[in-house]
Design a protein around this motif. Structure first.
Motif, short mmCIF file in Angstrom:
data_model
loop_
_atom_site.label_atom_id
_atom_site.label_comp_id
_atom_site.label_asym_id
_atom_site.label_seq_id
_atom_site.Cartn_x
_atom_site.Cartn_y
_atom_site.Cartn_z
N THR A 7 5.59 5.16 -11.55
CA THR A 7 5.01 6.49 -11.39
C THR A 7 3.60 6.33 -10.86
OG1 THR A 7 4.24 6.46 -13.67
CG2 THR A 7 6.36 7.54 -13.25
N PHE A 8 3.24 7.20 -9.97
CA PHE A 8 1.92 7.15 -9.37
C PHE A 8 1.15 8.39 -9.78
CE2 PHE A 8 4.57 4.70 -6.39
CZ PHE A 8 3.86 3.51 -6.39
N THR A 9 -0.05 8.15 -10.25
CA THR A 9 -0.91 9.29 -10.56
C THR A 9 -1.54 9.76 -9.27
OG1 THR A 9 -2.85 7.91 -10.91
CG2 THR A 9 -1.42 8.32 -12.84
N GLN A 15 -6.21 6.52 -4.01
CA GLN A 15 -6.71 5.18 -3.73
C GLN A 15 -5.89 4.51 -2.63
OE1 GLN A 15 -6.54 3.35 -7.61
NE2 GLN A 15 -8.74 3.64 -7.96
N LEU A 16 -4.58 4.66 -2.69
CA LEU A 16 -3.71 4.07 -1.66
C LEU A 16 -3.97 4.72 -0.31
CD1 LEU A 16 -0.36 3.71 -3.66
CD2 LEU A 16 -1.90 1.87 -2.91
N GLU A 17 -4.17 6.03 -0.29
CA GLU A 17 -4.48 6.71 0.97
C GLU A 17 -5.81 6.24 1.52
OE1 GLU A 17 -4.24 10.86 -0.05
OE2 GLU A 17 -2.09 10.95 0.39
#
Length: 179
Positions: A7-9, A15-17
């Motif tokens: 699951t990604f918050t 942060q990934l973007e």
């Protein structure tokens, strides 16, 4: 079998973007630099692109670049009060002890560009914008990469020009010998 689906918050996604945008910027910067080199832009214009990349796109607050042509020249200088016009690179930077150098106290990063242990350029930087220690290491690696690409391209241009001059001189000598 229970497989856990990660699951990604929204914070993780953000942060990934941000990391993706940073990598895309790096790719675009490298593409611009290589296209400029392939277009045979002058050394001055290549160093201007380098300065724009450092200042405008990476947010580096201070930069000084010394390049060895026949003599050492300061080819990029912004964010500092010093002009570095009469700066003795051989005395102050070649073989420098980074821990005791007065000149380096103003800067956070010292990047020597060497070819077979012969210095081609020195880059002094300060105020590199970072988000985390991990991104700092990656940012520095990118700065080193783009610095090496620019410096080697300019050095190749210089060597090619010198080769053309030597060939012209050789032809003149041959012509003089025939007379």
């Amino acid at each position: 079998m229970d497989e856990k689906i990660p699951t990604f918050t929204s914070n993780t996604v953000a942060q990934l973007e941000q990391q993706l945008q940073a990598k895309q910027f790096e790719i675009n910067s490298l593409l611009e630099v290589t296209q400029s080199i392939n277009s045979n832009l002058s050394s001055e214009k290549l160093f201007k692109i380098y300065e724009f990349t450092l200042r405008g796109q990476l947010g580096v607050e201070k930069a000084v670049v010394f390049f060895k042509d026949d003599d050492w020249k300061c080819v990029c200088n912004y964010g500092t009060k010093k002009t570095f016009l009469d700066f003795d690179v051989e005395k102050n930077l070649v073989g420098i002890d980074k821990t005791n150098s007065e000149i380096l106290k103003e800067f956070e990063l010292f990047i020597p560009v060497l070819h077979k242990e012969k210095p081609l350029a020195f880059v002094l930087l300060s105020g590199v914008k970072i988000d985390s220690e991990k991104s700092k290491a990656e940012r520095i690696k990118f700065i080193q990469t783009i610095t090496n690409i620019i410096v080697v391209a300019v050095e190749n241009k210089r060597l090619f020009k010198r080769q053309l001059e030597q060939e012209a001189m050789k032809k003149e000598m041959e012509l003089a010998a025939q007379m």
